[in-house]
Scaffold this motif. Structure first.
Motif, PDB file in Angstrom:
ATOM      1  N   THR A   5      -4.727   3.120  -6.294  1.00 51.35           N
ATOM      2  CA  THR A   5      -3.600   4.036  -6.459  1.00 51.35           C
ATOM      3  C   THR A   5      -3.046   3.911  -7.867  1.00 51.35           C
ATOM      4  OG1 THR A   5      -1.989   2.422  -5.648  1.00 51.35           O
ATOM      5  CG2 THR A   5      -3.017   3.857  -4.005  1.00 51.35           C
ATOM      6  N   LEU A   9       1.880   6.215  -4.946  1.00 54.47           N
ATOM      7  CA  LEU A   9       1.401   5.268  -3.936  1.00 54.47           C
ATOM      8  C   LEU A   9       1.300   3.830  -4.444  1.00 54.47           C
ATOM      9  CD1 LEU A   9      -1.267   7.527  -2.223  1.00 54.47           C
ATOM     10  CD2 LEU A   9       0.865   6.696  -1.194  1.00 54.47           C
ATOM     11  N   TRP A  15       4.051   3.872  -0.361  1.00 61.06           N
ATOM     12  CA  TRP A  15       2.852   3.483   0.395  1.00 61.06           C
ATOM     13  C   TRP A  15       3.180   3.284   1.872  1.00 61.06           C
ATOM     14  CZ3 TRP A  15      -2.299   3.261  -0.170  1.00 61.06           C
ATOM     15  CH2 TRP A  15      -3.033   2.412   0.668  1.00 61.06           C
ATOM     16  N   LEU A  70      -3.666   9.214   4.126  1.00 62.70           N
ATOM     17  CA  LEU A  70      -3.645   9.331   2.666  1.00 62.70           C
ATOM     18  C   LEU A  70      -4.252  10.661   2.219  1.00 62.70           C
ATOM     19  CD1 LEU A  70      -4.649   5.678   1.817  1.00 62.70           C
ATOM     20  CD2 LEU A  70      -2.453   6.753   1.247  1.00 62.70           C
ATOM     21  N   GLU A  74      -2.173  13.438   0.075  1.00 67.30           N
ATOM     22  CA  GLU A  74      -2.611  13.909  -1.243  1.00 67.30           C
ATOM     23  C   GLU A  74      -2.848  15.419  -1.259  1.00 67.30           C
ATOM     24  OE1 GLU A  74      -2.209  12.340  -3.776  1.00 67.30           O
ATOM     25  OE2 GLU A  74      -2.550  10.228  -3.471  1.00 67.30           O
ATOM     26  N   THR A  97     -10.436   6.631  -4.978  1.00 65.59           N
ATOM     27  CA  THR A  97      -9.185   7.060  -5.597  1.00 65.59           C
ATOM     28  C   THR A  97      -9.102   8.568  -5.486  1.00 65.59           C
ATOM     29  OG1 THR A  97      -7.726   6.722  -7.497  1.00 65.59           O
ATOM     30  CG2 THR A  97     -10.007   7.378  -7.969  1.00 65.59           C
TER      31      THR A  97
END
Length: 132
Positions: A5, A9, A15, A70, A74, A97
């Motif tokens: 991250t 995050l 997070w 996640l 995103e 990532t």
């Protein structure tokens, strides 16, 4: 799967609003990429750029359900990719990532973690998340 991250995050306050598990973490560097501020928002975008590197946080062994969370967090402006990150000991490890896809939104200015507007970000993007 390990997750590197480099923006919102990296901060435990963000997070833990996205994932449910507790994960070991370490400072890490991703060579060959650059992190930029967005022209119209508080979070950064990261894109491939030779001779650059990005400092961030590596989270170890993230569970599949948290990886899905996640991915949803995103959204469609990012694509998850596998990269090689360097941890503090100098060892290289494989991680995933999120690469920024909407490059036209990048300001061209570096994004500085110490200038991150945490409360604004939480109010905008995390207000409906209870955390885990």
């Amino acid at each position: 799967m390990h997750i590197f991250t480099y923006g919102s995050l990296m901060f435990p306050e963000i997070w833990q609003r996205v994932v449910r598990g507790n994960y070991r973490s370490a400072t890490a560097t991703l060579p060959g990429f650059a992190r930029y501020a967005l022209a119209d928002d508080t979070y950064p975008g990261m894109v491939a750029q030779a001779e650059a590197s990005v400092e961030g946080v590596l989270y170890y062994d993230v569970a599949p359900q948290d990886l899905a969370a996640l991915d949803a967090f995103e959204g469609n402006e990012y694509r998850r990719e596998t990269v090689n990150v360097v941890i503090e000991s100098g060892e290289t490890t494989i991680a995933c990532t999120y690469i920024f896809l909407a490059e036209q939104r990048l300001s061209g200015l570096p994004w500085e973690p110490q200038a991150f507007q945490m409360s604004r970000f939480i109010g905008t993007y995390c207000s409906d998340k209870l955390g885990g």
